[in-house]
Scaffold this motif. Sequence first.
Motif, mmCIF file in Angstrom:
data_model
loop_
_atom_site.group_PDB
_atom_site.id
_atom_site.type_symbol
_atom_site.label_atom_id
_atom_site.label_comp_id
_atom_site.label_asym_id
_atom_site.label_seq_id
_atom_site.Cartn_x
_atom_site.Cartn_y
_atom_site.Cartn_z
ATOM 1 N N ALA A 154 -59.974 0.847 20.903
ATOM 2 C CA ALA A 154 -61.063 1.551 20.357
ATOM 3 C C ALA A 154 -61.094 1.717 18.752
ATOM 4 O O ALA A 154 -62.024 1.786 18.015
ATOM 5 C CB ALA A 154 -61.190 2.898 20.754
ATOM 6 N N THR A 155 -59.825 1.597 18.149
ATOM 7 C CA THR A 155 -59.419 1.639 16.654
ATOM 8 C C THR A 155 -58.793 0.326 16.295
ATOM 9 O O THR A 155 -58.630 0.314 15.150
ATOM 10 C CB THR A 155 -58.416 2.696 16.402
ATOM 11 O OG1 THR A 155 -57.523 2.731 17.114
ATOM 12 C CG2 THR A 155 -59.366 4.036 16.828
ATOM 13 N N LEU A 156 -58.701 -0.654 17.087
ATOM 14 C CA LEU A 156 -58.214 -1.775 16.804
ATOM 15 C C LEU A 156 -58.834 -2.520 15.347
ATOM 16 O O LEU A 156 -60.430 -2.864 15.657
ATOM 17 C CB LEU A 156 -58.032 -2.956 17.731
ATOM 18 C CG LEU A 156 -57.251 -4.337 17.435
ATOM 19 C CD1 LEU A 156 -55.891 -4.165 16.868
ATOM 20 C CD2 LEU A 156 -57.183 -5.307 18.599
ATOM 21 N N THR A 200 -61.916 2.125 25.348
ATOM 22 C CA THR A 200 -60.338 2.043 25.180
ATOM 23 C C THR A 200 -59.721 0.811 25.740
ATOM 24 O O THR A 200 -58.590 0.582 25.939
ATOM 25 C CB THR A 200 -59.630 3.234 25.393
ATOM 26 O OG1 THR A 200 -60.019 3.472 27.018
ATOM 27 C CG2 THR A 200 -60.110 4.390 24.859
ATOM 28 N N TRP A 201 -60.710 0.089 26.259
ATOM 29 C CA TRP A 201 -60.118 -1.293 27.086
ATOM 30 C C TRP A 201 -60.144 -2.534 26.003
ATOM 31 O O TRP A 201 -61.129 -2.554 25.373
ATOM 32 C CB TRP A 201 -61.101 -1.468 28.243
ATOM 33 C CG TRP A 201 -60.910 -0.764 29.292
ATOM 34 C CD1 TRP A 201 -61.298 0.629 29.100
ATOM 35 C CD2 TRP A 201 -60.326 -0.859 30.704
ATOM 36 N NE1 TRP A 201 -61.205 1.261 30.377
ATOM 37 C CE2 TRP A 201 -60.567 0.362 31.262
ATOM 38 C CE3 TRP A 201 -59.796 -1.797 31.219
ATOM 39 C CZ2 TRP A 201 -60.264 0.546 32.688
ATOM 40 C CZ3 TRP A 201 -59.388 -1.642 32.610
ATOM 41 C CH2 TRP A 201 -59.726 -0.551 33.233
ATOM 42 N N GLY A 202 -59.250 -3.322 26.129
ATOM 43 C CA GLY A 202 -59.181 -4.462 25.201
ATOM 44 C C GLY A 202 -60.040 -5.729 25.961
ATOM 45 O O GLY A 202 -60.328 -5.411 27.241
ATOM 46 N N CYS A 218 -57.110 -11.624 21.912
ATOM 47 C CA CYS A 218 -56.473 -11.211 20.750
ATOM 48 C C CYS A 218 -55.862 -9.923 21.293
ATOM 49 O O CYS A 218 -55.974 -8.803 21.756
ATOM 50 C CB CYS A 218 -58.140 -10.329 19.889
ATOM 51 S SG CYS A 218 -59.117 -11.449 19.505
ATOM 52 N N ILE A 219 -54.223 -10.261 20.981
ATOM 53 C CA ILE A 219 -53.254 -9.336 21.324
ATOM 54 C C ILE A 219 -52.578 -8.608 20.249
ATOM 55 O O ILE A 219 -52.098 -9.441 19.532
ATOM 56 C CB ILE A 219 -52.209 -10.034 22.352
ATOM 57 C CG1 ILE A 219 -53.075 -10.561 23.416
ATOM 58 C CG2 ILE A 219 -51.054 -9.054 22.510
ATOM 59 C CD1 ILE A 219 -51.977 -11.407 24.468
#
Length: 225
Positions: A154-156, A200-202, A218-219
């Motif tokens: 969520a904040t990446l 909140t999920w990638g 994107c990890i």
Amino acid sequence: MNISKKAFSLLAVLVLVSFVICSSVAQASTFTAPEKLADYLYYMEYTDYVPDLTTGEQVKTGFACSAVRNGNFYGRNLDLDYSDVPEFVIKVAAEEGRYASIGMAAILTLKSNEVDKVSETELLAMPNLTFDGINENGVAMNCNVCPAPDLDFATLLSTNYGKPRIHAIAVVRYVLDHAKSAAHGVELLKNMDIYGGYGTWGLHWMLSDAKETYIVECIDGVFGA
């Protein structure tokens, strides 16, 4: 490109069930009125739309999904929280600097199958939120969740500092608009700063053409394919 509604079900054998949260864009209508294909399913054509690379910043929900490529079969599944919402087959016309494409979208926040409650602004913005589709070059792409509870998607903020920023939810539309091939799509994304996720999920993506398939991820702020 001339893609009919019947050809959509055959072309690329896409099994698409998609979801969307709409952004706000104000502009004169450039789309056809929703045409009902079946319960909860509508068809629309867009001659133009306003690109929005920040699409998805307000998404707050989660889901599960999967995708498969086997020869000429390209399949897609979404297991979402149950919602009676309209879904839309979205066909975007080609113009200079943009390839024609077709895919699917929905407005999960609507929580109603009453398509007349979808505003013109929401309908106009919907192409930006395409999660599954194929363009006239045969480049097909979908978006999938990549659960990673130890990362805060969520904040990446960044995968490629200094490059043009694009929200993860806008990635599929960007590739469909601009990619000549799956490999070209990967190169395009290498030059973008991808950020955010689906709440909140990638997110990660499957990107294919007639010759090859890539898994794009994107990890922890690092792009890989």
